[in-house]
Design an enzyme around this catalytic site. Structure first.
Site, PDB file in Angstrom:
ATOM      1  CG  ASN A 107      -0.542  -0.842   2.326  1.00 39.66           C
ATOM      2  OD1 ASN A 107       0.351  -0.438   3.063  1.00 39.66           O
ATOM      3  ND2 ASN A 107      -1.107  -2.044   2.458  1.00 39.66           N
ATOM      4  CB  THR A 153      -4.710   0.234   2.331  1.00 42.23           C
ATOM      5  OG1 THR A 153      -3.962  -0.700   3.094  1.00 42.23           O
ATOM      6  CG2 THR A 153      -4.198   1.615   2.698  1.00 42.23           C
ATOM      7  CD  GLU A 155      -0.458  -3.883   5.656  1.00 38.67           C
ATOM      8  OE1 GLU A 155       0.464  -4.171   6.424  1.00 38.67           O
ATOM      9  OE2 GLU A 155      -0.431  -4.151   4.453  1.00 38.67           O
ATOM     10  CG  HIS A 174       3.635  -2.075   3.480  1.00 39.03           C
ATOM     11  ND1 HIS A 174       4.663  -2.803   4.014  1.00 39.03           N
ATOM     12  CD2 HIS A 174       2.558  -2.914   3.454  1.00 39.03           C
ATOM     13  CE1 HIS A 174       4.235  -4.026   4.288  1.00 39.03           C
ATOM     14  NE2 HIS A 174       2.960  -4.120   3.963  1.00 39.03           N
ATOM     15  CG  HIS A 236       4.164  -7.583   7.158  1.00 38.02           C
ATOM     16  ND1 HIS A 236       3.236  -6.855   7.841  1.00 38.02           N
ATOM     17  CD2 HIS A 236       3.829  -7.470   5.853  1.00 38.02           C
ATOM     18  CE1 HIS A 236       2.366  -6.337   7.002  1.00 38.02           C
ATOM     19  NE2 HIS A 236       2.701  -6.691   5.790  1.00 38.02           N
TER      20      HIS A 236
HETATM   21 ZN   LIG Z   1       1.870  -5.826   4.050  1.00 39.20          ZN
END
Ligand SMILES: [Zn+2]
Length: 350
Positions: A107, A153, A155, A174, A236
């Site tokens: 994102n 998003t 996030e 990201h 991640h």
């Molecule tokens: Zn992610």
């Protein structure tokens, strides 16, 4: 005594809506404060030059989350914000083409006002976004606009927490680039002192794992953005911020990913890698400082500069601050020897 103004003082003034030109007479600026002012001035000149071209018309009074719905909608559809939407789509395409994102992952956010930001939608591949997919949110993550009803998003909180904690962050990206994410999964910070570009443009740290999208995850990342512009998120991916624009935040990803790949290749070649000397690194850090890029090593003594503990536990640059070059190279040779002996012992004990 003259008053010394730090970057923190300036950030506070900006946050409080004060004019940074109204500094006390004869005030001394720290080098970082000077960089901060230069960036601020640069951003204004850039906007002014675009306005002269007729390409961008700034609204009379800045739009905030408190502006009327009509004002916010008009701003969201203004040429300025539309140009940023198209830049975000472009960066998204490049993330996908380079395989830095998978599925709906990744994102992007860009600050477009004091307390508002443009961001990518949820559940859309970053490779195929359209301008009308973009969303506008306030700094708490409440959605203010969308072009076609898409949700922001999930996030977004992390991006907004970065922007709140680091007022210079105007764009965040990201994604999950495989090599850098590999380091994040192993919990290893990429070793330093190998490639100039990485030393100049990236300041990397690792944030511990938390569920993506939670305020806790955002907080752990935000804790690091004062001194780092690229954060490996354990198990991640990566998030980077820029004080320039969204493309610059994306460049941080290309630089990090290429670096992680190169480091792995170098270590597969069966020879101890060559690294820069602390003095050579010091030169690069000077360039970094002049570009306004933060680094926790700025201001450290040469002997404290190359700590690659995470990469090879127990091995650390231990050059005495007073040592001349000849001792430095003896130390380096000794290190290679110790490594060779350690390798022999390790192989023998298998
Ligand atoms: Zn992610």
């Amino acid at each position: 005594m003259k008053q010394v103004i730090s970057v923190k003082d300036l950030e506070e003034m900006v946050r409080g809506g004060k004019d940074v030109r109204s500094l006390p007479e004869g005030a001394l600026l720290t080098p970082l404060a000077r960089d901060f002012l230069r960036d601020l001035e640069g951003a204004k000149l850039y906007k002014a030059s675009l306005a002269k071209d007729g390409r961008i018309s700034e609204p009379e009074k800045p739009v905030t989350s408190k502006s009327s719905k009509a004002e916010i909608d008009a701003y969201f559809n203004s040429p300025k914000v539309n140009a940023l939407k198209s830049q975000i789509c472009d960066v998204g395409r490049r993330l996908w083409q380079r395989e830095y994102v998978d599925g709906n992952g990744g994102n992007i956010a860009v600050r477009v006002g004091e307390d508002i930001a443009l961001c990518t939608p949820t559940l859309v591949s970053k490779g195929f976004m359209k301008e009308e997919d973009m969303c506008l949110v306030d700094l708490e993550g409440n959605q203010l606009c969308s072009g076609n009803g898409k949700r922001r998003t999930s996030e977004i909180l992390m991006h907004l927490q970065i922007m709140k904690r680091q007022p210079r962050a105007i764009a965040t990206v990201h994604c999950h680039p495989p090599y850098a994410t590999g380091f994040a999964v192993a919990g290893v910070e990429p070793p330093t002192c190998m490639i100039p570009e990485y030393e100049v443009f990236s300041s990397v740290a690792i944030a511990p794992y938390r569920t993506p999208g939670t305020p806790e995850m955002g907080m752990l990342v935000a804790d690091l953005v004062d001194k780092h512009n690229t954060i490996l998120m354990a198990n991640h991916g990566v998030v980077a911020w820029s004080h320039n624009d969204v493309e610059d935040a994306y460049f941080k990803m290309e630089i990090l990913e290429a670096y992680c790949r190169t480091v792995l290749v170098a270590h597969q070649l069966g020879k101890p890698v060559n690294t820069m000397t602390p003095a050579q690194l010091q030169d690069l850090l000077k360039i970094k400082q002049s570009l306004g890029i933060p680094d926790p090593r700025i201001g450290l003594k040469e002997c404290e500069l190359c700590d690659n503990e995470g990469w090879r536990p127990g091995v650390m640059c231990a050059v005495d601050g007073t040592a001349d070059r000849s001792t430095v190279s003896v130390d380096a040779e000794a290190e290679v020897l110790v490594q060779a002996i350690t390798d022999q012992i390790m192989n023998g004990s298998k």
